[in-house]
Design an enzyme around this catalytic site. Structure first.
Site, PDB file in Angstrom:
ATOM      1  N   ASP A   1       0.867  -1.178   0.000  1.00 25.78           N
ATOM      2  CA  ASP A   1       0.000   0.000   0.000  1.00 25.78           C
ATOM      3  C   ASP A   1       0.905   1.230   0.000  1.00 25.78           C
ATOM      4  OD1 ASP A   1      -2.544   1.539   0.457  1.00 25.78           O
ATOM      5  OD2 ASP A   1      -1.537   2.013   2.354  1.00 25.78           O
TER       6      ASP A   1
ATOM      7  N   ASP B   1       1.332   5.110   0.435  1.00 24.86           N
ATOM      8  CA  ASP B   1       0.649   6.234   1.092  1.00 24.86           C
ATOM      9  C   ASP B   1       1.542   7.475   0.987  1.00 24.86           C
ATOM     10  OD1 ASP B   1      -0.932   7.866   2.585  1.00 24.86           O
ATOM     11  OD2 ASP B   1      -0.927   6.641   4.388  1.00 24.86           O
TER      12      ASP B   1
ATOM     13  N   GLU C   1       1.943  11.158   0.838  1.00 24.16           N
ATOM     14  CA  GLU C   1       1.159  12.337   1.208  1.00 24.16           C
ATOM     15  C   GLU C   1       1.989  13.617   1.059  1.00 24.16           C
ATOM     16  OE1 GLU C   1      -0.972  11.896   4.892  1.00 24.16           O
ATOM     17  OE2 GLU C   1      -1.294   9.768   4.596  1.00 24.16           O
TER      18      GLU C   1
ATOM     19  N   TYR D   1     -11.965  12.061   4.941  1.00 21.04           N
ATOM     20  CA  TYR D   1     -12.189  12.580   6.293  1.00 21.04           C
ATOM     21  C   TYR D   1     -11.236  13.739   6.570  1.00 21.04           C
ATOM     22  CZ  TYR D   1      -8.900   8.590   6.641  1.00 21.04           C
ATOM     23  OH  TYR D   1      -7.909   7.665   6.419  1.00 21.04           O
TER      24      TYR D   1
END
Length: 395
Positions: free
Chosen positions: A156, A158, A160, A234
């Site tokens: 995965d 991620d 950012e 979110y």
């Protein structure tokens, strides 16, 4: 002779008919068995994915806490990048955790365990690593070797965020194309590994829910290399600076003068041509607490004095909801729950069973791949996870 010939021809025709009928029965039997086998496989396979993140950076994980039978995927967070290779910042505890994760497959042999690389803290080295073809391949190769070493099921990513500073990270315009090329390099390495180990390996990403993220990536191209896109839908908290708002409203709120919502985020992805079956809707298992300016007459949209931190759902339930000091509210338009304490002038935006029911319905109605949540230990009693399972008809 004529009678005999007629008898012979009749016998031959009868045999042909018998053979044809036998063949038809055989074909129908195969089709029947195949259809029922297919139905059985479909019944055994969960209709949606349920992807949970578990924070390894907090130390040793209590494996008894994890209900693996209620998950399809578990992402271990986080590995770092060092010298263009995968790196464990907390090697002592990470190594123990990664080795023990395999025991979760005793209850759920179909569970996919992934190593998640990056996150908010460990994304600083992505841009440099992804800058050249050789470093992209070297990094992908090291990560896939890591997957094989710990007998994991995939990776995965991620990052950012590509082309954006995130937590003050190195970033450049070239990140837009390099992000796609990095995923391509990973897919190629994973494909090669699949041939060696005879096992399907998974590639996913955690993606920001903003239009800004879409403008700095090539998600339409990138999706070709991905099994799932975990949409971090979110932390919608900066739309109205200085005022309270929901952290993850499903729909726009009539109370607030903004339209930031899960609905808007998903629609932006669909406009980019992202397949619904690739999108996994992220759900926060934590809430944000805020101190309001004294004498606030309204709750949602009230003026803030300061942020008071975050709490996991179990903590919110035990220390706030059960304290009797907070009023529970539902924004029925936004499908968002929140708490307000008139006594302490505090506001809490969080996710609960009611809001999750609506999000799961949205996932089903729009044929999204499933749900993802951050983070497992925030729901120690498994209340939110159970609600997800119940609504998605998983377990």
């Amino acid at each position: 002779m004529k009678t005999l010939s007629g008898t012979i021809f009749q016998d031959v025709n009868n045999k042909k008919l018998l053979i044809r009928n036998t063949f038809r029965v055989a074909i129908l039997s195969v089709l029947f068995l195949g259809t029922n086998t297919f139905k059985a496989n479909c019944l055994n396979k969960p209709p949606h994915v349920v992807i949970g993140y578990i924070a390894g950076y907090d130390g040793l994980i209590d494996m008894n806490m994890i209900k693996s039978e209620k998950l399809t995927h578990l992402n271990y967070a986080f590995a770092n990048i060092k010298n263009n290779r995968i790196n464990l910042k907390n090697a002592a505890t990470d190594t123990v955790n990664l080795k023990k994760l395999g025991t979760l497959k005793i209850k759920n042999p179909d569970l996919k365990i992934l190593i998640s690389i990056g996150g908010w803290t460990f994304s600083n080295n992505f841009s440099d690593m992804a800058l050249a073809d050789t470093s992209r391949k070297a990094f992908a190769r090291s990560a896939v070797a890591f997957v094989e070493k710990y007998k994991l099921d995939g990776v995965d990513i991620d990052w950012e965020f590509p082309g954006l500073p995130g937590a003050g990270n190195i970033h450049r315009p070239e990140d837009k194309q390099n992000f796609t090329l990095l995923l391509k390099a990973f897919k190629e390495e994973l494909n090669d590994a699949e041939k060696r180990i005879k096992k399907k390996l998974v590639l996913t990403i955690a993606a920001d829910c903003s239009k800004d993220f879409l403008e700095h990536t090539e998600m339409y191209k990138a999706q070709a290399y991905l099994d799932y896109i975990d949409l971090m839908a979110y932390d919608f908290l900066n739309e109205l600076p200085g005022k309270t708002c929901h952290q993850a409203p499903l729909f726009p709120s009539k109370t607030l003068n903004n339209n930031n919502s899960v609905l808007k985020s998903v629609q932006e992805y669909l406009k980019e041509g992202i397949l619904p079956g690739k999108i996994v809707l992220g759900i926060p298992f934590y809430g944000h607490l805020y101190q309001l300016k004294s004498g606030a007459r309204s709750v949602v949209g009230a003026e803030l004095k300061s942020a008071a931190g975050t709490k996991g759902f179990t903590d919110i339930q035990d220390s706030l909801i059960n304290s009797g000091k907070f009023q529970y509210h539902k924004d029925r338009t936004a499908k968002a729950a929140y708490l307000f304490s008139p006594q302490n002038q505090q506001f809490v935006t969080f996710e609960d069973e009611w809001s999750i029911r609506h999000k799961c319905k949205y996932v089903k109605d729009h044929r999204l791949a499933g749900v993802m949540f951050w983070e497992y230990s925030n729901d120690e009693k498994g209340i939110l996870l159970q609600e997800i399972n119940r609504k998605l008809k998983f377990r």
